[in-house]
Design a protein around this motif. Structure first.
Motif, short mmCIF file in Angstrom:
data_model
loop_
_atom_site.label_atom_id
_atom_site.label_comp_id
_atom_site.label_asym_id
_atom_site.label_seq_id
_atom_site.Cartn_x
_atom_site.Cartn_y
_atom_site.Cartn_z
N ARG A 181 0.84 -1.20 0.00
CA ARG A 181 0.00 0.00 0.00
C ARG A 181 0.88 1.25 0.00
NH1 ARG A 181 -3.74 -0.26 4.94
NH2 ARG A 181 -3.53 -2.52 4.68
N TYR A 182 0.38 2.31 -0.63
CA TYR A 182 1.12 3.56 -0.75
C TYR A 182 0.24 4.73 -0.32
CZ TYR A 182 4.40 0.85 -3.55
OH TYR A 182 5.30 -0.10 -3.98
N THR A 183 0.90 5.77 0.20
CA THR A 183 0.25 7.05 0.47
C THR A 183 1.00 8.13 -0.29
OG1 THR A 183 1.61 7.41 2.45
CG2 THR A 183 -0.52 6.33 2.77
N SER A 184 0.30 9.23 -0.64
CA SER A 184 0.94 10.28 -1.43
C SER A 184 0.40 11.64 -1.02
CB SER A 184 0.71 10.04 -2.92
OG SER A 184 1.33 11.05 -3.69
N THR A 185 1.34 12.58 -0.90
CA THR A 185 0.98 13.98 -0.65
C THR A 185 1.31 14.86 -1.85
OG1 THR A 185 3.15 14.34 0.38
CG2 THR A 185 1.34 13.71 1.84
N THR A 186 1.59 14.24 -2.97
CA THR A 186 1.95 14.98 -4.18
C THR A 186 0.70 15.67 -4.75
OG1 THR A 186 3.65 13.35 -4.66
CG2 THR A 186 3.00 14.81 -6.46
N PRO A 187 0.77 16.96 -5.00
CA PRO A 187 -0.40 17.65 -5.59
C PRO A 187 -0.75 17.06 -6.94
CG PRO A 187 1.19 19.23 -4.72
CD PRO A 187 1.86 17.90 -4.69
N GLY A 188 -2.01 16.80 -7.16
CA GLY A 188 -2.48 16.26 -8.43
C GLY A 188 -2.31 14.77 -8.58
N ALA A 189 -1.77 14.07 -7.59
CA ALA A 189 -1.59 12.62 -7.69
C ALA A 189 -2.95 11.93 -7.67
CB ALA A 189 -0.73 12.12 -6.54
N VAL A 190 -3.10 10.93 -8.53
CA VAL A 190 -4.32 10.14 -8.59
C VAL A 190 -4.12 8.90 -7.74
CG1 VAL A 190 -5.93 8.92 -10.08
CG2 VAL A 190 -4.81 11.00 -10.90
N LYS A 191 -5.02 8.72 -6.75
CA LYS A 191 -4.89 7.58 -5.82
C LYS A 191 -6.09 6.67 -6.00
CE LYS A 191 -4.36 10.85 -2.81
NZ LYS A 191 -4.19 11.66 -1.59
N CYS A 192 -5.78 5.41 -6.32
CA CYS A 192 -6.84 4.44 -6.61
C CYS A 192 -6.67 3.20 -5.74
CB CYS A 192 -6.81 4.04 -8.08
SG CYS A 192 -7.05 5.42 -9.22
N LEU A 193 -7.71 2.37 -5.73
CA LEU A 193 -7.73 1.11 -4.99
C LEU A 193 -7.41 1.33 -3.51
CD1 LEU A 193 -5.86 -1.14 -7.60
CD2 LEU A 193 -8.33 -0.89 -7.28
N PRO A 194 -8.26 2.05 -2.79
CA PRO A 194 -8.01 2.30 -1.37
C PRO A 194 -8.12 1.02 -0.56
CG PRO A 194 -10.19 3.05 -1.96
CD PRO A 194 -9.54 2.65 -3.24
N ALA A 195 -7.32 0.95 0.51
CA ALA A 195 -7.36 -0.21 1.40
C ALA A 195 -8.65 -0.20 2.19
CB ALA A 195 -6.15 -0.19 2.32
N ALA A 196 -9.13 -1.39 2.51
CA ALA A 196 -10.37 -1.48 3.29
C ALA A 196 -10.20 -0.93 4.68
CB ALA A 196 -10.81 -2.95 3.36
N SER A 197 -9.01 -0.98 5.24
CA SER A 197 -8.75 -0.44 6.58
C SER A 197 -7.27 -0.11 6.67
CB SER A 197 -9.11 -1.46 7.66
OG SER A 197 -8.33 -2.64 7.53
N GLY A 198 -6.96 0.88 7.51
CA GLY A 198 -5.56 1.23 7.74
C GLY A 198 -5.02 2.28 6.81
N GLY A 199 -5.79 2.71 5.82
CA GLY A 199 -5.32 3.75 4.92
C GLY A 199 -4.39 3.21 3.85
N GLY A 200 -4.10 4.06 2.86
CA GLY A 200 -3.20 3.68 1.79
C GLY A 200 -3.96 3.21 0.56
N TYR A 201 -3.23 3.14 -0.55
CA TYR A 201 -3.83 2.81 -1.84
C TYR A 201 -2.97 1.76 -2.55
CZ TYR A 201 -6.46 7.08 -0.98
OH TYR A 201 -7.27 8.04 -0.42
N GLY A 202 -3.62 1.03 -3.41
CA GLY A 202 -2.91 0.01 -4.20
C GLY A 202 -2.34 0.55 -5.48
N LEU A 203 -2.68 1.78 -5.87
CA LEU A 203 -2.15 2.37 -7.10
C LEU A 203 -2.13 3.89 -6.94
CD1 LEU A 203 -2.89 1.38 -10.74
CD2 LEU A 203 -3.14 3.77 -10.08
N VAL A 204 -0.98 4.47 -7.28
CA VAL A 204 -0.81 5.93 -7.25
C VAL A 204 -0.21 6.34 -8.58
CG1 VAL A 204 0.34 7.88 -6.15
CG2 VAL A 204 -0.53 5.99 -4.75
N GLN A 205 -0.81 7.36 -9.21
CA GLN A 205 -0.31 7.83 -10.50
C GLN A 205 0.04 9.31 -10.39
OE1 GLN A 205 -2.67 8.15 -14.44
NE2 GLN A 205 -1.70 6.12 -14.52
N VAL A 206 1.26 9.64 -10.83
CA VAL A 206 1.77 11.01 -10.75
C VAL A 206 2.17 11.45 -12.14
CG1 VAL A 206 3.51 12.53 -9.74
CG2 VAL A 206 2.55 10.64 -8.38
N SER A 207 1.78 12.65 -12.53
CA SER A 207 2.12 13.21 -13.84
C SER A 207 3.03 14.41 -13.63
CB SER A 207 0.86 13.61 -14.60
OG SER A 207 1.20 14.18 -15.84
N ARG A 208 4.21 14.37 -14.26
CA ARG A 208 5.15 15.49 -14.18
C ARG A 208 5.63 15.82 -15.59
NH1 ARG A 208 9.92 14.83 -10.15
NH2 ARG A 208 10.29 12.94 -11.36
#
Length: 405
Positions: A181-208
């Motif tokens: 699982r991943y967490t992101s504070t990057t502005p504009g980051a797309v966070k998908c597949l959230p965990a059922a508990s405990g926070g975090g995501y299974g996919l994070v996409q960043v465009s630069r």
């Protein structure tokens, strides 16, 4: 009585063939144990190679040619059937060359399971193609490719839902979420597949700028074991097939910078379990068959032999073999050693040193003393006794002169 009756009868209980010696039979019995141990260890190593043998060709996790459950051969074959040009690489140079053919139409998939890539290498990977997909990225890769993204301590488990509108998840309402699982504070980051508990995501996409980076933690959905479950196949094919060309990059030892790497990182994964197994087998054999020392037992000697008996026994052997010269040599050696000690000479003193010092002390002719100590050979027993007496008298004379000085 006939001639046949006079022949000795043969005892049928006696073996007619050659009989093995007792020592050979004992060695054979002992060898059976070690042969059995060797066979067991060999079988265990073969099993370990089969079970843990990820070092074989195509046996790597998410390997494009790996047909096992942890491989990704099924996804790669389907992508190729759909017209996607899939290029598999194992070095940074190969990846750079493959992505340079059409960089704007190339997606680079990277899975660095062994941690061969360092910060400087990830910076180079970030410039390959228009889209970089990183599976189970460590923090070094995240700091370079997706700053502000961190890997969670707990793993993802269960089935996840998209909660975002990425094209890769448009046809995948349920995805196998096993992974990181991943967490992101990057502005504009797309966070998908959230965990059922405990926070975090299974996919994070960043465009630069013009480059897109996708961090995938749900890597189980890409494997042969899960690609047919839920909507994993649609997720894998849409995510990896967004460009005409897909470079599938699994880093190898070649990508390690000069002077880096450890023995564990340079050896296949089956080596350590095999060594542990061999060590355990050797230890078990040593404990089982090793000699065990019990308490000390005081035993009386069966017989006490006096030193004079040993001397007399050797003398009888010399006499029986007429070894007069050998017997006299033994007496001369003892006399020379005692004379050297009485005269204050070292243990390494030569015969000439003893002769000259004795002659000077006694006022004798050195040639006569040398004849007595070395040169004269006895021809009979009487001469042997005479020479022995002469050696005794010489030793006593030297001792008397040394004492009187």
């Amino acid at each position: 009585m006939t001639a046949t009756e006079l022949r000795p009868r043969r005892d049928p209980s006696r073996a007619t063939g050659p009989r093995a010696s007792p020592a050979l039979a004992v060695r054979a019995r002992r060898a059976r144990f070690w042969v059995a141990i060797g066979a067991a260890v060999l079988a265990a190593v073969v099993i370990a190679l089969i079970v843990l043998g990820s070092g074989a060709t195509g046996g790597a996790a998410l390997g494009p040619d790996n047909a096992e459950q942890g491989g990704a051969k099924a996804v790669v074959q389907v992508l190729r059937q759909q017209g996607i040009r899939v290029v598999t690489t194992s070095t940074l140079a190969q990846t750079r060359k493959a992505a340079a053919v059409a960089p704007d139409d190339t997606t680079v998939f990277v899975y660095d399971a062994s941690g061969y890539l360092v910060r400087s290498t990830w910076k180079q990977v970030a410039g390959f193609g228009s889209h970089t997909i990183v599976a189970n990225a460590d923090q070094t890769a995240l700091d370079v490719l997706a700053p502000g993204t961190q890997a969670g301590a707990a793993d993802l488990k269960g089935t996840l839902s998209p909660s975002c509108d990425l094209p890769a998840l448009a046809a995948s309402p349920k995805v196998n979420g096993s992974g990181v699982r991943y967490t992101s504070t990057t502005p504009g980051a797309v966070k998908c597949l959230p965990a059922a508990s405990g926070g975090g995501y299974g996919l994070v996409q960043v465009s630069r700028a013009s480059h897109l980076t996708t961090v995938v933690g749900t890597t189980t959905a890409l494997t042969n074991a899960s690609v047919a479950d839920d909507d994993d196949s649609a997720f894998a094919l849409r995510l990896l097939g967004d460009s005409p060309t897909l470079v599938w990059y699994l880093p190898s030892v070649t990508d390690l910078p000069a002077g880096t790497g450890t023995l564990a990182s340079l050896t296949p994964g089956w080596v350590t379990p095999s060594i542990v197994l061999l060590a355990a087998a050797a230890l078990a054999g040593a404990v089982w068959r090793g000699r065990r020392l019990g308490p000390l037992v005081v035993e009386n000697l069966p017989v006490v032999v006096r030193s004079t008996e040993t001397m007399e026994g050797r003398a009888r052997l010399y006499e029986r073999n007429s070894a007069r010269m050998h017997a006299l040599d033994q007496v001369r050696i003892g006399t020379l050693g005692r004379l050297a000690s009485q005269l204050g000479l070292s243990r390494n003193a030569s015969v000439d040193d003893v002769v000259l010092r004795s002659a000077a002390l006694l006022g004798e002719d050195p040639r006569r003393l040398r004849s007595l100590l070395v040169d004269t050979e006895p021809t009979d027993d009487r001469m042997l006794v005479s020479l022995s007496d002469g050696l005794r008298d010489l030793e006593r004379a030297v001792a008397r002169m040394v004492r009187d000085r």
